[in-house]
Design a protein around this motif. Sequence first.
Motif, short mmCIF file in Angstrom:
data_model
loop_
_atom_site.label_atom_id
_atom_site.label_comp_id
_atom_site.label_asym_id
_atom_site.label_seq_id
_atom_site.Cartn_x
_atom_site.Cartn_y
_atom_site.Cartn_z
N TYR A 1 -23.55 -1.46 -34.27
CA TYR A 1 -23.95 -2.61 -33.46
C TYR A 1 -23.17 -2.68 -32.16
O TYR A 1 -23.73 -2.82 -31.08
CB TYR A 1 -23.73 -3.90 -34.25
CG TYR A 1 -24.60 -4.06 -35.47
CD1 TYR A 1 -25.79 -4.78 -35.42
CD2 TYR A 1 -24.24 -3.50 -36.69
CE1 TYR A 1 -26.59 -4.94 -36.54
CE2 TYR A 1 -25.04 -3.65 -37.82
CZ TYR A 1 -26.21 -4.37 -37.74
OH TYR A 1 -26.99 -4.51 -38.85
N GLY B 1 -26.35 -3.15 -29.68
CA GLY B 1 -26.21 -4.51 -29.14
C GLY B 1 -26.12 -4.50 -27.62
O GLY B 1 -26.91 -5.13 -26.93
N TRP C 1 -18.08 -11.70 -36.12
CA TRP C 1 -19.32 -12.19 -36.74
C TRP C 1 -19.11 -13.62 -37.24
O TRP C 1 -20.03 -14.43 -37.20
CB TRP C 1 -19.72 -11.27 -37.89
CG TRP C 1 -20.18 -9.91 -37.47
CD1 TRP C 1 -19.60 -8.72 -37.79
CD2 TRP C 1 -21.31 -9.58 -36.66
NE1 TRP C 1 -20.30 -7.68 -37.22
CE2 TRP C 1 -21.35 -8.17 -36.52
CE3 TRP C 1 -22.29 -10.34 -36.02
CZ2 TRP C 1 -22.33 -7.51 -35.79
CZ3 TRP C 1 -23.27 -9.69 -35.28
CH2 TRP C 1 -23.29 -8.29 -35.17
N GLY D 1 -27.98 -8.85 -33.21
CA GLY D 1 -27.67 -8.37 -34.55
C GLY D 1 -27.34 -9.46 -35.54
O GLY D 1 -26.78 -9.18 -36.60
N ASN E 1 -33.77 -4.63 -41.52
CA ASN E 1 -32.75 -3.75 -42.09
C ASN E 1 -33.03 -3.60 -43.59
O ASN E 1 -33.01 -4.59 -44.32
CB ASN E 1 -31.36 -4.35 -41.86
CG ASN E 1 -30.28 -3.31 -41.71
OD1 ASN E 1 -30.51 -2.13 -41.97
ND2 ASN E 1 -29.10 -3.73 -41.29
#
Length: 287
Positions: free
Chosen positions: A62, A76, A98, A115, A135
């Motif tokens: 990512y 990303g 995150w 993401g 995903n």
Amino acid sequence: MASFLLGVNVLTKRILFRALVAVTTVCALGSAFAQESAESSLARVQRTKVLRVGAVAGAIPYFAKDITTGKWEGFGPDFAESLGQKLGAKVEYVETTWGNAVLDLQSNKIDAMFGMAPTPARKEVVGFSDTLFDNTYTVVCKKGIPQKTWEQLNSPDMKIVVDVGSSHDQLATRVLPKADVSRLENSGAATMSLQAGRSDCQVLVILLAQPLLAKRGSIGTMYIPQPVYTAPVSIGLRKETDTGMQKAVNAWLADVRAKGEVRSVILKNMEKLAGVPASAFPPEIKF
């Protein structure tokens, strides 16, 4: 006495005048702050020509940051640069995690987070684009464990490991209620349990499973159990009444998906950053 009273009167007027100036200044600043807070994401991007994007160091594929040049890579940043070009804005990366990305969107530190999974809890506090890609869920099983369906994995004699609170955990809770499921603090700890033989299989989305096997191929074998389950991945946005930013992002997204750019960007970064060639993905995997 008259002179004293005159002096007091003049002093009082000065104090009142200064107080009036201070109140006016505070009101003006408050008004400016309120106006800035009320500004929509799209209006701010159009005004400043800057798109602020959250980035997580080491979150390959990512995000990845070159420690020498400071340049961000990964799908990303690739998607962010494409969106920035569409909006006529320069991309400014704001390092986050995150766990903090939701708060950064809420506090107006960033405009977009690529993401991000649109979980029900997150949807309560931040906005989301349409699905960027799906995903696919897999299981990485230790050597000797044959390929199984989800139903076959859902057995008390199967030791499954997941990272607690993740989408992997949510899937295991939903489809593997009879299995012996261990929930560890993070994905790395879950992998260590698999590697040590304490667990039979680890539930992982394919974009995490493939890089794991590229680095540690001896750890086991990846399977895609039937039926195929997927996790939608989107772009986190500020939750606001003005939907201009969401519409602009979705319009860009529809365009890049139609051109097949989503798949090509993902596969390019999987090979470049994670060492996973396009040929490693089974034909049933779609991006």
